[in-house]
Design an enzyme around this catalytic site. Structure first.
Site, short mmCIF file in Angstrom:
data_model
loop_
_atom_site.label_atom_id
_atom_site.label_comp_id
_atom_site.label_asym_id
_atom_site.label_seq_id
_atom_site.Cartn_x
_atom_site.Cartn_y
_atom_site.Cartn_z
N GLN A 354 44.86 45.37 109.94
CA GLN A 354 44.90 43.92 110.14
C GLN A 354 46.28 43.34 109.92
OE1 GLN A 354 42.11 43.36 106.70
NE2 GLN A 354 43.44 41.62 106.22
N CYS A 360 40.34 39.94 107.62
CA CYS A 360 39.33 40.96 107.33
C CYS A 360 37.95 40.54 107.80
CB CYS A 360 39.31 41.25 105.84
SG CYS A 360 38.94 39.81 104.81
N HIS A 502 37.02 39.93 100.14
CA HIS A 502 37.39 40.82 101.23
C HIS A 502 36.15 41.22 102.01
CE1 HIS A 502 39.97 43.48 103.42
NE2 HIS A 502 39.45 44.60 102.95
N ASN A 522 37.44 50.14 106.04
CA ASN A 522 38.37 49.04 105.75
C ASN A 522 39.23 48.76 106.99
OD1 ASN A 522 39.65 47.05 104.30
ND2 ASN A 522 40.66 48.41 102.86
#
Length: 554
Positions: A354, A360, A502, A522
């Site tokens: 990202q 996120c 997150h 992630n």
């Protein structure tokens, strides 16, 4: 009368201060060549408090320093090998064994001879600057000031004295505290600070048995020359001997690996100082044997504020408009597999980075929709995070400054779908112009579901029956930022809604060494974690993964 008072003054204020008053040059204290001590290493900037226990025999050329109650033992032995040997005994976990005490060995070379590691600094170049009360003890205060270009390093040692057990008429110095403070005039700030507190100290010669390696242990070699492993085989060398050649080398490797190009010398210095503290933290946590390991990654030169900007998950209390979970937990839990990994079925797109954008939330959103699309159409598509970043402001998302998955679902439902990355354009890592009206909206959804109740079984059922699930977590800890492998459990990780900062994607679950975990994707690139993934412990809902999971319906 004046002589009497002077005598009293000498007795009260101590050798160092009295000699300074009488303008005599005094000799720096000489510590015993044999001792045993224990205490704690503190590194405030790296958030480290690491207990140690040390044995030193300078006569035989042997030293041993244990960390975290003997969990990791390090030895420096001159009587082993031509140039000495450095040994680390630590618990090692593999696929076949758990926490097996293992002996790792690095032999010295003609260019890098192994020396016994003192845990007390050499005060020979220090000067006495007076006395001070430390931990309730009146101590002499010795200091060395070094000027290295723009850096001013101050090393301060506080000592007291005790009668020698061998020569009663002689008083031996005992370390109480040793501190380093480094100031960088270029940055106008302190770039380093650490100190050792010596809680207990004995002049007694350590038993030879202390330096014997675990009985019947066979030490195995460690790849690479010994000077590359200073961080793990002899971490105290950096703090006692002011040694940082290994830092220079590690930072150079880091810059090459991650293609770091800093804008100027000032930025380079700033980044190196951040790297210094973060790499100390990484290795200290790894010595603690917490069941997972950390590693240097592309974020190791980031500040706490920069790491915070990467997270970008907003938090809105209250009901988010999602449908209730349509499953009977007690009846259905027995029918789902013990483990699942949706990557193996082709339901998960590759890991992305990202970048500097706090987006996120868009990756969690697209990830669960990609999974739902795959389950319905048996086709994996790469959906556009950039479309959500650019276009969903009207539903309360803030582009690169944060957002939430349910707001994205609402935008998608109103506008009739979400475009693919190919149709909309690649990810920019910045807020961009919305042009969604000019592209095909491939992924259409009819609603979204909140996974409730907040339980391990409920989330397992959701993952097994509906594919990858968008989840929110507390990712504020450095243990998360530098995670490498193992089942991640940090008791300080938050599991309340206000700590969720997150958004990530739960793509599976399973068990490792008896520990249940969630397999989580992630959006911090393949350099982070285990190829972009982390195994997050199910224990105690660590990091709050059960608090806000959602998936979509089509």
């Amino acid at each position: 009368m004046s002589n009497f008072r002077s005598s009293i003054f000498l007795i009260f204020c101590g050798i160092c201060y009295a000699a300074a008053i009488s303008e005599k040059i005094i000799t720096a204290p000489i510590f015993s060549r044999t001792y045993t001590t224990k205490g704690t290493l503190y590194i405030p900037y790296a958030e480290i408090q690491e207990p140690f226990y040390a044995w030193y025999d300078g006569n035989s050329g042997s030293s041993r320093i244990d960390y975290y109650g003997g969990m990791v033992k390090t030895f420096q032995l001159m009587n082993k090998g031509e140039y000495g040997t450095s040994i680390k005994v630590a618990p090692v976990t593999t696929e076949s064994v758990t926490n097996e005490e293992t002996c790792l060995q690095v032999n010295g070379t003609i260019d890098m001879k192994i020396q016994p590691q003192s845990i007390v600094p050499d005060p020979s170049e220090m000067e006495c600057i007076g006395e001070e009360m430390i931990n309730g003890l009146l101590c002499e205060k010795w200091r060395l000031v070094e000027q290295i270009e723009e850096k001013t390093n101050k090393y301060t040692l506080w000592i007291r004295y005790k009668k020698s057990p061998y020569l009663p008429e002689v008083k031996e110095p005992i370390p109480v505290r040793y501190e380093m403070r480094g100031f960088n005039s270029l940055l106008g700030s302190h770039y380093d600070h650490y100190y050792l507190e010596y809680d207990w100290y004995s002049f007694d010669k350590p038993s030879a048995d202390v330096f014997k390696i675990t009985e019947n242990a066979t030490c195995i070699g460690f790849p690479g020359p010994g000077d590359k492993h200073i961080y793990t085989f002899n971490p105290m060398r950096e703090f006692i001997h002011n040694y940082e050649d290994h830092l220079d080398e590690a930072f150079d490797t880091f810059k090459k690996t991650h293609e770091k190009n800093y804008k100027n010398d000032l930025d380079h210095t700033y980044r190196k100082d951040l790297f210094r503290q973060n790499i100390r933290y990484i290795h200290s946590i790894n010595r603690a044997n917490l069941g997972y390991q950390l590693k240097v990654n592309h974020l190791t030169d980031h500040s706490d504020l920069e790491l915070k900007a990467l997270r970008g998950k907003q938090y809105t209390p209250g009901y988010n408009g999602g449908a209730p979970f349509p499953h009977n937990i007690k009846e259905e839990i027995a029918d789902i597999p013990d483990s699942i990994d949706w990557r193996l079925y082709g339901a998960v797109t590759p890991v992305k980075d990202q970048s500097v954008c706090g987006s996120c939330w868009s990756f969690g959103t697209t990830g669960t929709i990609e999974g739902a699309y795959f389950l319905k159409h048996n086709e994996l598509v790469r959906l556009s995070q950039q479309a959500l970043i650019d276009c969903s402001w009207g539903f309360g998302n803030n582009g690169c400054d944060g957002g939430e998955d349910f707001r994205s679902y609402e935008w998608i439902m109103k506008h009739g779908g979400l475009p693919t990355e190919d149709d909309y354009g690649g990810y920019l890592g910045q807020d961009g112009y919305c042009h969604v009206n000019n592209v095909t909206l491939t992924a259409k959804i009819t609603g979204f579901v909140n996974v409730t109740p907040r339980s391990v079984d409920a989330l397992k059922i959701a993952i097994a029956k509906h594919g990858p699930i968008s989840v929110a977590i507390d990712a504020s800890l450095k243990t998360f930022s530098f995670y490498s492998h193992g089942v991640y459990y940090d008791p300080t990780c938050g599991n309340t809604e206000d700590r969720l900062d997150h958004a990530v994607l739960a793509v599976g679950y399973g068990t490792m060494n008896g520990k249940g975990y969630w397999l989580v994707k992630n959006s911090w690139s393949n350099y982070w974690g285990n190829d972009g993934y982390i195994l997050m412990a199910q224990q105690d809902d660590n990091c709050g993964i059960l608090l806000a999971p959602t998936y979509v319906t089509m």
